[in-house]
Motif scaffolding. Structure first.
Motif, PDB file in Angstrom:
ATOM      1  N   LEU A 159       4.794   8.996  -4.617  1.00 57.61           N
ATOM      2  CA  LEU A 159       4.254   8.062  -3.616  1.00 57.61           C
ATOM      3  C   LEU A 159       3.241   8.786  -2.718  1.00 57.61           C
TER       4      LEU A 159
ATOM      5  N   ASN B 165       2.000   9.296  10.765  1.00 60.75           N
ATOM      6  CA  ASN B 165       2.883   9.159   9.621  1.00 60.75           C
ATOM      7  C   ASN B 165       2.151   8.826   8.335  1.00 60.75           C
TER       8      ASN B 165
ATOM      9  N   ASN C 280       4.996   1.866  11.070  1.00 58.99           N
ATOM     10  CA  ASN C 280       4.052   1.920   9.951  1.00 58.99           C
ATOM     11  C   ASN C 280       2.686   1.338  10.332  1.00 58.99           C
TER      12      ASN C 280
ATOM     13  N   ASN D 275      10.734   3.134  -2.661  1.00 61.69           N
ATOM     14  CA  ASN D 275      11.516   2.299  -1.741  1.00 61.69           C
ATOM     15  C   ASN D 275      12.980   2.223  -2.192  1.00 61.69           C
TER      16      ASN D 275
ATOM     17  N   ARG E 187       9.119   8.274   6.043  1.00 56.43           N
ATOM     18  CA  ARG E 187       8.100   7.692   6.921  1.00 56.43           C
ATOM     19  C   ARG E 187       8.743   6.664   7.875  1.00 56.43           C
TER      20      ARG E 187
ATOM     21  N   ALA F 253       0.900   4.766  10.528  1.00 52.04           N
ATOM     22  CA  ALA F 253       0.556   5.020   9.126  1.00 52.04           C
ATOM     23  C   ALA F 253      -0.638   4.197   8.655  1.00 52.04           C
ATOM     24  N   ALA F 254      -0.810   3.010   9.203  1.00 52.29           N
ATOM     25  CA  ALA F 254      -1.917   2.148   8.770  1.00 52.29           C
ATOM     26  C   ALA F 254      -3.249   2.716   9.253  1.00 52.29           C
TER      27      ALA F 254
ATOM     28  N   GLU G 129      -0.884   8.195  -2.423  1.00 54.68           N
ATOM     29  CA  GLU G 129      -1.493   7.960  -1.103  1.00 54.68           C
ATOM     30  C   GLU G 129      -2.621   8.972  -0.865  1.00 54.68           C
TER      31      GLU G 129
ATOM     32  N   LYS H  98       0.869  -1.177   0.000  1.00 48.52           N
ATOM     33  CA  LYS H  98       0.000   0.000   0.000  1.00 48.52           C
ATOM     34  C   LYS H  98       0.903   1.223   0.000  1.00 48.52           C
ATOM     35  N   PRO H  99       0.533   2.261  -0.726  1.00 52.88           N
ATOM     36  CA  PRO H  99       1.382   3.465  -0.720  1.00 52.88           C
ATOM     37  C   PRO H  99       1.696   3.966   0.686  1.00 52.88           C
ATOM     38  N   HIS H 100       0.696   3.992   1.552  1.00 57.68           N
ATOM     39  CA  HIS H 100       0.896   4.609   2.868  1.00 57.68           C
ATOM     40  C   HIS H 100       1.675   3.732   3.835  1.00 57.68           C
ATOM     41  N   LEU H 101       1.991   2.499   3.453  1.00 59.05           N
ATOM     42  CA  LEU H 101       2.823   1.655   4.328  1.00 59.05           C
ATOM     43  C   LEU H 101       4.244   1.505   3.792  1.00 59.05           C
ATOM     44  N   ASN H 102       4.629   2.404   2.883  1.00 60.47           N
ATOM     45  CA  ASN H 102       5.969   2.358   2.319  1.00 60.47           C
ATOM     46  C   ASN H 102       6.646   3.704   2.415  1.00 60.47           C
ATOM     47  N   PRO H 103       8.023   3.726   2.444  1.00 61.31           N
ATOM     48  CA  PRO H 103       8.907   2.585   2.574  1.00 61.31           C
ATOM     49  C   PRO H 103       8.663   1.832   3.891  1.00 61.31           C
TER      50      PRO H 103
END
Lengths: 429, 429
Positions: B108, B302, A380, B419, B74, A384-385, B112, A368-373
């Motif tokens: 990215l 985040n 995260n 990433n 992040r 972020a999740a 998001e 998912k974009p919001h869990l990267n990097p």
């Protein structure tokens, strides 16, 4: 025997901060038999196999305080001050709930919880027999306590004991005893509940010190804190106590409750939404008190999403203690897993991905974009999740959610039934 | 001419609290031509039609303060105290970013944002020319300001003016002027920025009074509040000012700034996470100050999820003002739409679903357990949703997300590129 293999998976074990970068989890029936780095090399006949690629496995979340059928009241009476909200909206509505409504509301809440990674919950509501049916229908663990409140307490204790009889051999349902609070139960009631809990080894689920008003009422009546009243009634003696809220717990209370098997359940979003205050969680944890996490009911949150709750939990403590390093992401994850398992007396069975433990496991999709990097996976997940990344859920060894889909429950029908129940209750008002 | 029809749709117009229970939105090119209850009865040739069944249409969110390429950071350096985090982690990392990294991080962040319903954002970061390319690639509105900070301010002002020249005819990109803050810009810099902003009609994007330390530093240097310093430098005169944070804004500051075209951008999650404090938003709004909402960068949040941010925004004010009725769900939605449009000078084009306005529209899928019953849709969006329910996003009349899928951008490739950029920067450290 049922065999389930999850492979190609990163595993957050919650055993200390041990993370398996890539490995497998092998499950037989409802137990985790092997958790290991690398590739599973045994035979694969009669196996269910889940490819965990791109996912992170985590013990399922344990929501330690909720009132599950209150999903029906989500957003109902929004914007009213507390007492008007209760008197004009919540209580009249609740008085008109049928058994069917409670079932529909509970099942809606349960599927919401499963889809956001919760595999166990601690509940306090009327008709826990009906809620137990919804738990069995969805295959989720319920730790259920029928509220003991006001003048009907003797009958309510009997009800608890008959529930206890009915479910004592159940593998998913456990019955708790649930005195509502020190301000809605008499001293005599609290004493009796303490006795019954000791005799039957029933964990106690109670609200304590949610609001300043409650503390003042108790001070006026007893010249004590709510925590002292419960102690003096013998409620804590030899019992396991799960106390929701504990917003107004002072330094002496902290020193006192840590002598007991006492868990504080932090409900940050509900406490913020109702403007109740901030529980001093950092101070409790520094003093060695076990702290778990709960969403409270959906009418004061307004969801049952433990990832959402974890973020608020951590952020609010940082703000409140003026310390950006307070209540780290990892410690916050503990509130929802390891500490929660301890709260419910399952610390040797739940809360970790560990050999010999029950197979309650969730797979979080990191693609998912919001869990990267994926630099810091604890961070995260907590910051972020948002709870929508739960791809697969396994409860008691059974896959209940796969590729984001509930396997045994029709989601649309469940939503429809709950919405119809809401309308019917309104018509009865 | 491109024609787009959204039908069978509930519409939150954000024109007062006017909700169309079931109707349609008809779009020509980039403009909303008709918003109406009932069924569209015109001809349908050469139309793109979206069935909005089960969805609620809302103006796209406007994230009024972020640093978009910081998605790369992040979770990086999580858990360090503020100054160590900046000195040891953030600044060394940022010093090694290439143009490619900034593009990858920005894209990215943009995907998001689109996936969680944001259609415009106000940004402050280096290489806004590159960020503009990412905006154009994804078809999102960017209000971009290159930071003016420290000794290089004259060159940075020139850079802003050359960006202004490059993008002055652009339909998606607008250039802002972005003095970093009163404590990182000299008084002379603030004066000059005020002049340039007046001459070129550039809105000003600045951080003011984020932390107590900043207030103390400014007090020591000027014997004034940060707000007074900016005023005395003439920064506000005839200018449009968007001031992020404003955590430490006192009663005199409130009275003073309301004489200007001044918007406060509330960043509750970042302010909580960095333990900065709580901006007195309720008091500002009571005094008629325009307040918008921002996520800040992903390294202190985040995520870039405006629905997540709205929930924290409202809950934190209720807690802080000890009033469960403070900052209602509807008023919170205004922060992210109507008030934000006013902040950026687009109040007659964005922030509402209204005939003649630009077609920046999101469809929220209410067919989710946690969004039912749909008793109070404002409340369900602000308190129960998590940002994963955004099914369709239209920006400037173009569908960019449909049935949860980005139409023109490869999501996996974007994640992978970001990433890889992160890894490369780390290798350069």
């Amino acid at each position: 025997m049922k065999r389930l293999l999850i492979e190609n998976i990163k595993v957050i074990t919650m055993e200390g901060d041990y993370i398996i970068p890539k490995g497998y989890i092998y499950i037989e029936d409802n137990k985790i038999v092997k958790v290991k780095e690398g590739v599973y090399e045994g035979e694969r006949d009669n196996f269910e196999v889940i490819d965990g690629k791109g996912c992170v496995a985590l013990p399922g979340f344990i929501n330690c305080h909720t009132h599950i059928p209150m999903t029906l009241l989500r957003g109902y009476g929004e914007g009213l001050p507390l007492m008007r909200w209760l008197n004009e909206k919540i209580w009249p509505f609740e008085a008109r709930l049928t058994e069917e409504d409670i079932y529909n509301g509970a099942l809606l809440g349960i599927i919401e919880m499963i889809k956001s990674g919760t595999t166990s919950f601690v509940d306090m509501y009327f008709r826990e027999d009906t809620i137990a049916k919804a738990c069995r229908r969805a295959n989720i663990r319920g730790f259920l306590g029928s509220p003991i409140i006001g003048d009907m307490w003797e009958r309510q204790i009997d009800e608890t004991l008959s529930l206890y009889d009915e479910f004592k051999e159940d593998d998913l349902i456990k019955i708790f005893i649930a005195p509502h609070s020190p301000y809605t139960c008499s001293f005599e009631t609290l004493k009796k509940v303490g006795e019954i809990a000791r005799n039957y080894k029933l964990p106690i689920h109670i609200h304590i010190a949610e609001t300043k008003d409650e503390v003042n009422i108790i001070r006026e009546k007893y010249n004590k804190t709510p925590f002292e009243v419960c102690k003096d009634a013998g409620l804590y003696d030899e019992n396991k106590v799960i106390a929701a809220h504990c917003v107004y717990l002072n330094d002496d209370d902290i020193i006192m409750v840590k002598n007991y098997d006492f868990t504080v359940v932090y409900n940050p979003q509900s406490n913020m939404k109702l403007a109740s205050g901030v529980a001093p969680i950092v101070k409790m944890m520094e003093n060695g008190i076990n702290v778990a996490l709960g969403t409270d009911g959906a009418s004061s949150n307004n969801n049952l999403n433990m990832i959402d709750e974890m973020k608020s939990a951590s952020l609010l403590q940082k703000l409140s203690f003026n310390d950006a390093t307070a209540l780290s992401a990892y410690d916050t994850l503990k509130l929802a897993t390891v500490n929660a398992a301890k709260a419910i007396g399952m610390e040797d069975k739940l809360g970790k991905i560990k050999e010999g433990f029950l197979a309650d496991i969730i797979l979080i999709d990191f693609n998912k974009p919001h869990l990267n990097p994926p630099t810091d996976i604890y961070s995260n997940i907590v910051y972020a999740a948002n709870g929508s990344e739960i791809k697969t859920v396994i409860i008691n060894g059974k896959v209940v959610l796969k590729d984001y889909k509930l396997l045994d429950i029709k989601e649309n029908e469940t939503i429809l039934n709950a919405n119809q129940s809401f309308i019917k209750v309104i018509e009865r008002l």
